[in-house]
Design a protein around this motif. Structure first.
Motif, PDB file in Angstrom:
ATOM      1  N   MET A  90       0.825  -1.181   0.000  1.00  0.00           N
ATOM      2  CA  MET A  90       0.000   0.000   0.000  1.00  0.00           C
ATOM      3  C   MET A  90       0.881   1.261   0.000  1.00  0.00           C
ATOM      4  O   MET A  90       0.580   2.215  -0.696  1.00  0.00           O
ATOM      5  CB  MET A  90      -0.910  -0.025   1.221  1.00  0.00           C
ATOM      6  N   TYR A  91       1.930   1.232   0.774  1.00  0.00           N
ATOM      7  CA  TYR A  91       2.845   2.364   0.819  1.00  0.00           C
ATOM      8  C   TYR A  91       3.549   2.540  -0.518  1.00  0.00           C
ATOM      9  O   TYR A  91       3.775   3.665  -0.963  1.00  0.00           O
ATOM     10  CB  TYR A  91       3.864   2.179   1.943  1.00  0.00           C
ATOM     11  N   ASP A  92       3.903   1.437  -1.172  1.00  0.00           N
ATOM     12  CA  ASP A  92       4.551   1.518  -2.477  1.00  0.00           C
ATOM     13  C   ASP A  92       3.630   2.174  -3.504  1.00  0.00           C
ATOM     14  O   ASP A  92       4.073   2.970  -4.333  1.00  0.00           O
ATOM     15  CB  ASP A  92       4.964   0.134  -2.967  1.00  0.00           C
ATOM     16  N   GLY A  93       2.353   1.848  -3.435  1.00  0.00           N
ATOM     17  CA  GLY A  93       1.380   2.457  -4.336  1.00  0.00           C
ATOM     18  C   GLY A  93       1.263   3.951  -4.100  1.00  0.00           C
ATOM     19  O   GLY A  93       1.135   4.735  -5.044  1.00  0.00           O
ATOM     20  N   TYR A  94       1.304   4.363  -2.836  1.00  0.00           N
ATOM     21  CA  TYR A  94       1.255   5.784  -2.508  1.00  0.00           C
ATOM     22  C   TYR A  94       2.474   6.499  -3.085  1.00  0.00           C
ATOM     23  O   TYR A  94       2.356   7.571  -3.679  1.00  0.00           O
ATOM     24  CB  TYR A  94       1.194   5.993  -0.999  1.00  0.00           C
ATOM     25  N   GLY A  95       3.638   5.910  -2.916  1.00  0.00           N
ATOM     26  CA  GLY A  95       4.860   6.509  -3.451  1.00  0.00           C
ATOM     27  C   GLY A  95       4.824   6.612  -4.964  1.00  0.00           C
ATOM     28  O   GLY A  95       5.233   7.622  -5.539  1.00  0.00           O
ATOM     29  N   TRP A  96       4.303   5.578  -5.620  1.00  0.00           N
ATOM     30  CA  TRP A  96       4.200   5.603  -7.071  1.00  0.00           C
ATOM     31  C   TRP A  96       3.246   6.698  -7.531  1.00  0.00           C
ATOM     32  O   TRP A  96       3.552   7.438  -8.470  1.00  0.00           O
ATOM     33  CB  TRP A  96       3.720   4.247  -7.580  1.00  0.00           C
ATOM     34  N   ARG A  97       2.091   6.813  -6.878  1.00  0.00           N
ATOM     35  CA  ARG A  97       1.120   7.846  -7.257  1.00  0.00           C
ATOM     36  C   ARG A  97       1.679   9.244  -7.028  1.00  0.00           C
ATOM     37  O   ARG A  97       1.467  10.155  -7.837  1.00  0.00           O
ATOM     38  CB  ARG A  97      -0.186   7.673  -6.473  1.00  0.00           C
ATOM     39  N   ARG A  98       2.392   9.426  -5.924  1.00  0.00           N
ATOM     40  CA  ARG A  98       2.985  10.731  -5.639  1.00  0.00           C
ATOM     41  C   ARG A  98       4.014  11.103  -6.703  1.00  0.00           C
ATOM     42  O   ARG A  98       4.024  12.230  -7.205  1.00  0.00           O
ATOM     43  CB  ARG A  98       3.629  10.727  -4.260  1.00  0.00           C
ATOM     44  N   GLU A  99       4.865  10.153  -7.063  1.00  0.00           N
ATOM     45  CA  GLU A  99       5.856  10.416  -8.103  1.00  0.00           C
ATOM     46  C   GLU A  99       5.190  10.686  -9.447  1.00  0.00           C
ATOM     47  O   GLU A  99       5.632  11.552 -10.200  1.00  0.00           O
ATOM     48  CB  GLU A  99       6.829   9.249  -8.223  1.00  0.00           C
ATOM     49  N   TYR A 100       4.123   9.964  -9.749  1.00  0.00           N
ATOM     50  CA  TYR A 100       3.402  10.175 -10.998  1.00  0.00           C
ATOM     51  C   TYR A 100       2.809  11.582 -11.041  1.00  0.00           C
ATOM     52  O   TYR A 100       2.900  12.275 -12.054  1.00  0.00           O
ATOM     53  CB  TYR A 100       2.303   9.123 -11.160  1.00  0.00           C
ATOM     54  N   GLN A 101       2.215  12.022  -9.935  1.00  0.00           N
ATOM     55  CA  GLN A 101       1.650  13.368  -9.868  1.00  0.00           C
ATOM     56  C   GLN A 101       2.736  14.432  -9.990  1.00  0.00           C
ATOM     57  O   GLN A 101       2.542  15.450 -10.665  1.00  0.00           O
ATOM     58  CB  GLN A 101       0.870  13.561  -8.573  1.00  0.00           C
ATOM     59  N   GLU A 102       3.873  14.214  -9.349  1.00  0.00           N
ATOM     60  CA  GLU A 102       4.987  15.155  -9.465  1.00  0.00           C
ATOM     61  C   GLU A 102       5.493  15.227 -10.908  1.00  0.00           C
ATOM     62  O   GLU A 102       5.791  16.309 -11.415  1.00  0.00           O
ATOM     63  CB  GLU A 102       6.126  14.757  -8.530  1.00  0.00           C
ATOM     64  N   ASP A 103       5.590  14.071 -11.569  1.00  0.00           N
ATOM     65  CA  ASP A 103       6.020  14.044 -12.963  1.00  0.00           C
ATOM     66  C   ASP A 103       5.042  14.807 -13.850  1.00  0.00           C
ATOM     67  O   ASP A 103       5.449  15.580 -14.718  1.00  0.00           O
ATOM     68  CB  ASP A 103       6.136  12.607 -13.473  1.00  0.00           C
ATOM     69  N   LEU A 104       3.760  14.600 -13.628  1.00  0.00           N
ATOM     70  CA  LEU A 104       2.744  15.268 -14.412  1.00  0.00           C
ATOM     71  C   LEU A 104       2.775  16.782 -14.195  1.00  0.00           C
ATOM     72  O   LEU A 104       2.735  17.560 -15.147  1.00  0.00           O
ATOM     73  CB  LEU A 104       1.362  14.704 -14.046  1.00  0.00           C
ATOM     74  N   LEU A 105       2.896  17.196 -12.948  1.00  0.00           N
ATOM     75  CA  LEU A 105       2.981  18.624 -12.643  1.00  0.00           C
ATOM     76  C   LEU A 105       4.232  19.251 -13.246  1.00  0.00           C
ATOM     77  O   LEU A 105       4.184  20.356 -13.798  1.00  0.00           O
ATOM     78  CB  LEU A 105       2.969  18.849 -11.130  1.00  0.00           C
ATOM     79  N   ALA A 106       5.353  18.563 -13.144  1.00  0.00           N
ATOM     80  CA  ALA A 106       6.597  19.092 -13.693  1.00  0.00           C
ATOM     81  C   ALA A 106       6.502  19.251 -15.204  1.00  0.00           C
ATOM     82  O   ALA A 106       7.017  20.223 -15.763  1.00  0.00           O
ATOM     83  CB  ALA A 106       7.767  18.185 -13.333  1.00  0.00           C
ATOM     84  N   TYR A 107       5.826  18.325 -15.871  1.00  0.00           N
ATOM     85  CA  TYR A 107       5.660  18.418 -17.312  1.00  0.00           C
ATOM     86  C   TYR A 107       4.895  19.687 -17.691  1.00  0.00           C
ATOM     87  O   TYR A 107       5.319  20.462 -18.535  1.00  0.00           O
ATOM     88  CB  TYR A 107       4.939  17.177 -17.843  1.00  0.00           C
ATOM     89  N   PHE A 108       3.754  19.900 -17.050  1.00  0.00           N
ATOM     90  CA  PHE A 108       2.935  21.058 -17.392  1.00  0.00           C
ATOM     91  C   PHE A 108       3.556  22.370 -16.932  1.00  0.00           C
ATOM     92  O   PHE A 108       3.472  23.386 -17.624  1.00  0.00           O
ATOM     93  CB  PHE A 108       1.519  20.890 -16.841  1.00  0.00           C
ATOM     94  N   ILE A 109       4.193  22.369 -15.778  1.00  0.00           N
ATOM     95  CA  ILE A 109       4.846  23.590 -15.296  1.00  0.00           C
ATOM     96  C   ILE A 109       6.009  23.972 -16.207  1.00  0.00           C
ATOM     97  O   ILE A 109       6.193  25.145 -16.522  1.00  0.00           O
ATOM     98  CB  ILE A 109       5.301  23.417 -13.837  1.00  0.00           C
TER      99      ILE A 109
END
Length: 71
Positions: free
Chosen positions: A1-20
């Motif tokens: 469950m923690y691994d999934g949280y880390g993956w989702r957080r990294e995915y969101q950071e990647d997505l934000l960095a792309y658009f920013i």
């Protein structure tokens, strides 16, 4: 469950960095060079024990050539 949280957080950071980075490159015509999402993410991915906001701000200003004055 923690691994999934880390993956989702990294995915969101990647997505934000792309658009920013796209917004910064589009609006920041005064920048010396274009900024990639990986350049925005590198300070986040680097694990340090203690973070100093002023040092990080100065680093980002020097790295991306921003000459914005503090208010």
């Amino acid at each position: 469950m923690y691994d999934g949280y880390g993956w989702r957080r990294e995915y969101q950071e990647d997505l934000l960095a792309y658009f920013i980075s796209n917004l910064m490159n589009l609006e920041g015509k005064s920048l010396k060079r274009s900024i990639s999402p990986s350049e925005l993410l590198s300070p986040l991915r680097k694990h340090s024990e203690e973070r100093n906001k002023e040092d990080e701000e100065q680093y980002l200003r020097e790295t991306f050539g921003l000459n914005v004055f503090k208010e």
